[in-house]
Design an enzyme around this catalytic site. Structure first.
Site, short mmCIF file in Angstrom:
data_model
loop_
_atom_site.label_atom_id
_atom_site.label_comp_id
_atom_site.label_asym_id
_atom_site.label_seq_id
_atom_site.Cartn_x
_atom_site.Cartn_y
_atom_site.Cartn_z
N ASP A 199 0.84 -1.20 0.00
CA ASP A 199 0.00 0.00 0.00
C ASP A 199 0.88 1.25 0.00
O ASP A 199 1.64 1.48 0.95
CB ASP A 199 -0.91 0.02 1.23
CG ASP A 199 -2.05 -0.97 1.13
OD1 ASP A 199 -2.29 -1.50 0.03
OD2 ASP A 199 -2.72 -1.23 2.16
N THR A 242 -3.46 -15.81 -4.27
CA THR A 242 -2.23 -15.04 -4.46
C THR A 242 -0.98 -15.93 -4.29
O THR A 242 -1.08 -17.12 -4.07
CB THR A 242 -2.15 -13.88 -3.45
OG1 THR A 242 -2.14 -14.42 -2.12
CG2 THR A 242 -3.33 -12.95 -3.60
N LEU A 281 3.68 -10.14 -4.80
CA LEU A 281 4.64 -9.04 -4.77
C LEU A 281 5.06 -8.70 -6.19
O LEU A 281 5.00 -9.52 -7.09
CB LEU A 281 5.87 -9.43 -3.94
CG LEU A 281 5.61 -9.87 -2.49
CD1 LEU A 281 6.89 -10.38 -1.85
CD2 LEU A 281 5.01 -8.74 -1.67
N GLU A 324 -2.99 -14.45 -8.74
CA GLU A 324 -2.23 -13.21 -8.77
C GLU A 324 -0.82 -13.48 -8.25
O GLU A 324 -0.60 -14.42 -7.50
CB GLU A 324 -2.85 -12.14 -7.86
CG GLU A 324 -4.26 -11.72 -8.20
CD GLU A 324 -4.77 -10.65 -7.23
OE1 GLU A 324 -4.00 -10.22 -6.34
OE2 GLU A 324 -5.94 -10.26 -7.37
N GLU A 333 -9.47 -9.12 0.71
CA GLU A 333 -9.38 -10.58 0.82
C GLU A 333 -10.33 -11.13 1.87
O GLU A 333 -10.60 -10.48 2.89
CB GLU A 333 -7.94 -10.97 1.18
CG GLU A 333 -6.96 -10.59 0.08
CD GLU A 333 -5.49 -10.66 0.50
OE1 GLU A 333 -4.64 -10.77 -0.41
OE2 GLU A 333 -5.19 -10.59 1.70
#
Length: 503
Positions: A95, A335, A376, A373, A180
């Protein structure tokens, strides 16, 4: 061969719409989007922030900046995934901006701070409303579920022309922190650092009362929430709950079942509302599940447990979520696809490869769409090859659809780093390999089904969902992808090419 095609959607910048509800640098973005389109990228993804759209007051929605963004993306001949982002941006990994939830919602928390997730020490987490208020009419007469439902209905109505044009392919429904389906068990803004086990987040008055009622109904009114599970940066062995096997006691099992069930029910309720909001649209609903790979190889799976994933060596914590999703025709978006075990600190007992294998196998067994996904930002061949392995774990099939294939990949993230000459050259090869060396196609019907969203099937009883906790052997994965972007030799050649200005 087109059945092997995996579309790629590139995440847009977190602040592409500013806090003031303005599309940022439209001309610069258009240039970037055209570069993506030229590379064969299928579409882009963006967060549609609750804290921006409904900032002025209850039901005062302003979609204008997002409408402008979507029209630009459409002009660039790209498709769109959107996230209904009911969480705060800021305080989590990656973020870089701060977008709080609406101020008028935060104001309710001034007089009733228990609307937020709370750890044992009483620290509030204001990035997402606690599950405990899902059905409490605390927000000018509306429940949290109704807040989310009304927002999604307004989005559907406002963007009806874009839905009719089949511009949107996926609606990912935010169900927790970072969008999530999990508890905020590892918040960086409270001092958590990798690989801390995190903390349980169920000590607001609403969840405490819910647990007390559940324990009393089970014949144990004396049971309380755990007070021995440690703090954010502990290791499992440093706590009694994990290190002394409290999680395996009758009380521990009861708590973990309650804690994880609350999460599944929360997701089920909101997805039911999403299904009603987008009924008949030619889109897939999706839910994002966090790839909590640290302590996966420890018997306790402590970091998964504090996040609400009751996953142990002999108990599957992910397949019940997939079974719940199946009634909503939802996709399971996971992820950490880029990670290899060998890249992780041995002390963290990480197992990203085994985790992805377990989850993909469980989702496939429940006949639910799987998507993924990278967790990082990575721009190197090692990461790309690991992603390519995970999206088609048994390689391409020349005789129709492969047995295992992800529906789509969402790639983190659009920006100057990705578009650097050296990085973008490799990325274009990566896109080609995701497409299984097939030509780019603008019509998803060439590689998947596109049908109007049907009404959710009947609610699945929790006991039926929990039958999916049986741990089964994962499907075998190949050791490496058959669609590689190359290795060390290619890196060497790239190093030479990057020095030539006109290339």
């Amino acid at each position: 061969m087109m059945a092997n095609y995996v579309p790629i959607y590139v995440m847009l910048q977190l602040d592409i719409i500013t806090n003031d509800n303005v599309l940022k640098d439209k001309a610069g973005l258009k240039k970037q989007l055209m570069q993506l389109q030229g590379a064969g990228v299928d579409g882009v993804m963006c967060d549609v922030w609750w804290g921006i759209v409904e900032s002025k007051g209850p039901k005062e929605y302003d979609w204008s900046a997002y409408k402008e963004l979507f029209q630009l993306v459409q002009e660039c001949k790209l498709k769109m995934q959107v996230v209904m982002s009911f969480h705060q941006c800021g305080g989590n990994v990656g973020d870089v901006v701060n977008i709080p939830i609406p101020q008028w919602v935060l104001d309710v928390g001034e007089t009733d701070p228990d609307i937020f997730y709370t750890n044992r020490a009483g620290t509030r987490d204001i990035e997402y409303l606690t599950i405990g208020v899902d059905n409490q009419p605390l927000f000018r007469g509306r429940t949290a579920i109704e807040l989310y439902s009304d927002y999604m209905k307004s989005f559907r109505e406002t963007m009806s022309d874009l839905f009719e044009a089949e511009f949107f392919t996926d609606i990912e429904v935010g169900l927790g922190p970072a969008g999530e389906l999990r508890y905020p068990s590892y918040p960086q803004n409270q001092g958590w650092v990798f690989p801390g086990i995190g903390e349980f987040q169920c000590y607001d008055k609403y969840l405490k009362a819910d647990f007390k009622e559940a324990a009393t109904n089970a014949g144990h009114p004396e049971w309380e929430l755990p007070d021995d599970a440690g703090v954010y940066n502990d290791t499992p062995d440093a706590t009694a709950f994990f290190g002394s096997k409290g999680y395996l006691s009758e009380k521990g099992k009861f708590f973990l079942t309650w804690y994880s069930n609350k999460l599944i029910i929360h997701g089920d309720q909101i997805l039911d509302e999403a299904n009603k909001a987008f009924l008949g649209c030619k889109v897939k609903l999706a839910t994002k599940i966090s790839g909590i790979h640290w302590w996966y190889k420890d018997d306790t799976h402590a970091a998964e447990l504090t996040a609400g994933y009751y996953n142990l060596n002999d108990r599957d914590g992910y397949r019940p979520i997939a079974r719940m999703l199946s009634r909503h025709y939802g996709a399971f978006n996971f992820t950490c696809l880029e990670m290899k075990d060998s890249e992780q600190d041995a002390a963290a007992k990480s197992g990203p490869q085994e985790l992805v294998q377990q989850v993909f196998s469980g989702v496939k067994r429940e006949e639910v769409y799987m998507a993924g996904e990278n967790a990082l930002e990575r721009y190197d061949r090692v990461a790309y090859n690991q992603i390519l392995l995970n999206v088609r774990p048994n390689g391409v099939s020349k005789d129709g659809p492969p047995k295992l294939k992800m529906e789509a990949l969402t790639y983190l993230r659009l920006g100057d780093e990705l578009l650097k000459k050296a990085n973008f050259r490799i990325f274009k090869v990566f896109v080609q390999k995701l497409h299984a060396d097939q030509p780019y196609t603008s019509d998803p019907r060439n590689y998947t089904t596109v049908v109007p969203l049907e009404r959710s099937k009947p609610e699945i009883p929790i006991d039926e969902l929990l039958k999916a906790t049986e741990m089964l052997e994962p499907f075998p994965f190949d050791d490496q992808t058959d669609m590689s972007v190359g290795g060390a030799l290619n890196d060497f050649i790239d190093g030479f090419l990057n020095k030539i200005p006109f290339l």
